[in-house]
Design an enzyme around this catalytic site. Structure first.
Site, mmCIF file in Angstrom:
data_model
loop_
_atom_site.group_PDB
_atom_site.id
_atom_site.type_symbol
_atom_site.label_atom_id
_atom_site.label_comp_id
_atom_site.label_asym_id
_atom_site.label_seq_id
_atom_site.Cartn_x
_atom_site.Cartn_y
_atom_site.Cartn_z
ATOM 1 N NE ARG A 1 -18.412 -11.749 18.999
ATOM 2 C CZ ARG A 1 -18.390 -11.870 17.674
ATOM 3 N NH1 ARG A 1 -17.268 -11.750 17.142
ATOM 4 N NH2 ARG A 1 -19.515 -11.958 17.163
ATOM 5 C CG ASP B 1 -10.575 -9.804 20.822
ATOM 6 O OD1 ASP B 1 -11.511 -10.425 19.949
ATOM 7 O OD2 ASP B 1 -10.765 -8.515 21.049
ATOM 8 N NE ARG C 1 -5.239 -7.015 22.275
ATOM 9 C CZ ARG C 1 -5.477 -8.137 21.666
ATOM 10 N NH1 ARG C 1 -6.594 -8.744 21.360
ATOM 11 N NH2 ARG C 1 -4.625 -8.735 20.628
#
Lengths: 246, 246
Positions: free
Chosen positions: B51, B53, B199
């Site tokens: 994935r 985000d 992140r």
């Protein structure tokens, strides 16, 4: 006391009808003048180093304005950035001598034109480049670029409808820079530019890159001074005014 | 005959709620599956390498799908690109062996995180970087980055609410690349990434760059395995999945 301020501006031109103030449509100059009016309560006239056309971007446009104010450059820097929309940024604000004129005093300008030359268009940053699928011959483009360096009459590359008396300009440097992923940057520095000059040069260089004309044909077009012989005008979104030198 | 196709995808994640199909919000996977359904009249399930985000971009996300079709890869390449919105581009489509699985077979992924560290925010390309005004100490950040290279338990940098059994990952390379104009790229390649890992690493590296913590503190946080000690999660818009290696 009247002061003279020099500002350096970055903008994303996508939403604007160019630098120059317009009757109806929104322009960069107009947005900054409106913000200056809010700050000073006076009508302030902003002098840009030159126009940029609708959709053209800037990393370092320069302008100056005169104003009878107690405000210091730092106050304009902070105030303008808080008033302006997020696609216009004041990168710098300095106090300069009263004689400074952003247009007359500019010694040279640097432009970048970005081409994306690969199989598919950009998804990321698609508003900042001209997508061309067919492979460009970089070597031939570089051979053509060599012809524009130096002092030449660029009349063949001037936009229609805005003739200048003097169409001779000096190109200090021009090169084609390759980045990975099919990005090509045409970088040019000259003492001045005619309207659409960079975009007309790029349109004609692309004809060379596609083999439609030879580098020698490109030189003939330059020498002819005849706009009708040059290629199409490349789209605005690939063009960025990088820097103005004083 | 059932075939297996591998596609490479570029997307601007600004408008999307991430890669993964959602009940309500639009996702990259959803857009591509809808386009595949139009082309094949079958419900096709797209398997991504992992994935991304909401708001995260990709220059080279990889996915595969199986489909009973006569269509060749070239037809999917052309067809998908004509059906998809302009912020999703299929860069490549290949026929692969039936065993190929975009998630299980991925050997490593490369991410870029872009920070704009200068006095003013970006006007051009502002949806692709994290703006930080205060000067970052690059040398200290590099000292901290050195600690993450190799095999480590990255539990301290895993997003809350999505715990994995195994939080050990191998970082093959990590570096801070400086470009002119205040742009910093944190580039990292690892055999896999936990949710929010890049992140959270960037948020904590920025604490190091601001002098809030030392590179040694950074190592302690990594060793602690305690998310509450790490810095804030850096915003999504600076992150781009560059490449998936198989």
């Amino acid at each position: 006391m009247t002061k003279n301020f020099k500002i350096t501006i970055e903008y994303d031109g996508s939403r604007y009808h160019g630098w120059q103030r317009q009757k109806k449509d929104c322009s960069i100059q107009d947005e900054i003048e409106k913000a200056l009016k809010k700050m000073t309560s006076c009508k302030v006239s902003l002098i840009g180093s030159g126009r940029t056309d609708a959709g053209v971007h800037a990393a370092g446009q320069v302008a100056n304005f005169k104003c009878d104010t107690r405000l210091e450059p730092e106050a304009f820097f902070m105030g303008l950035n808080s008033l302006l929309p997020e696609d216009i940024i004041i990168k710098d604000c300095k106090s300069v001598g009263m004689a400074f004129h952003a247009r007359y005093d500019a010694r040279s300008k640097v432009y970048h034109y970005k081409i994306l030359n690969r199989a598919v268009p950009a998804a990321v940053g698609r508003q900042y480049s001209w997508f061309l699928r067919k492979a460009l011959d970089r070597q031939k483009m570089r051979a053509a670029i060599a012809h524009i360096i130096g002092r030449h009459d660029f009349k063949a590359f001037e936009g229609a409808g805005s003739p200048r008396q003097n169409t001779t300009r000096e190109v200090f440097s021009a090169e084609l820079i390759e980045h990975e992923g099919g990005t090509l940057i045409f970088q040019i520095e000259a003492d001045g530019f005619l309207r659409y000059m960079v975009r007309n040069l790029v349109g004609t260089l692309v004809d060379v890159g596609f083999g439609k004309i030879t580098p020698a044909d490109f030189k003939d077009i330059l020498d002819s001074g005849d706009r009708s012989q040059a290629g199409a005008t490349a789209p605005a979104r690939g063009l960025t005014l990088i820097r103005v030198n004083y």
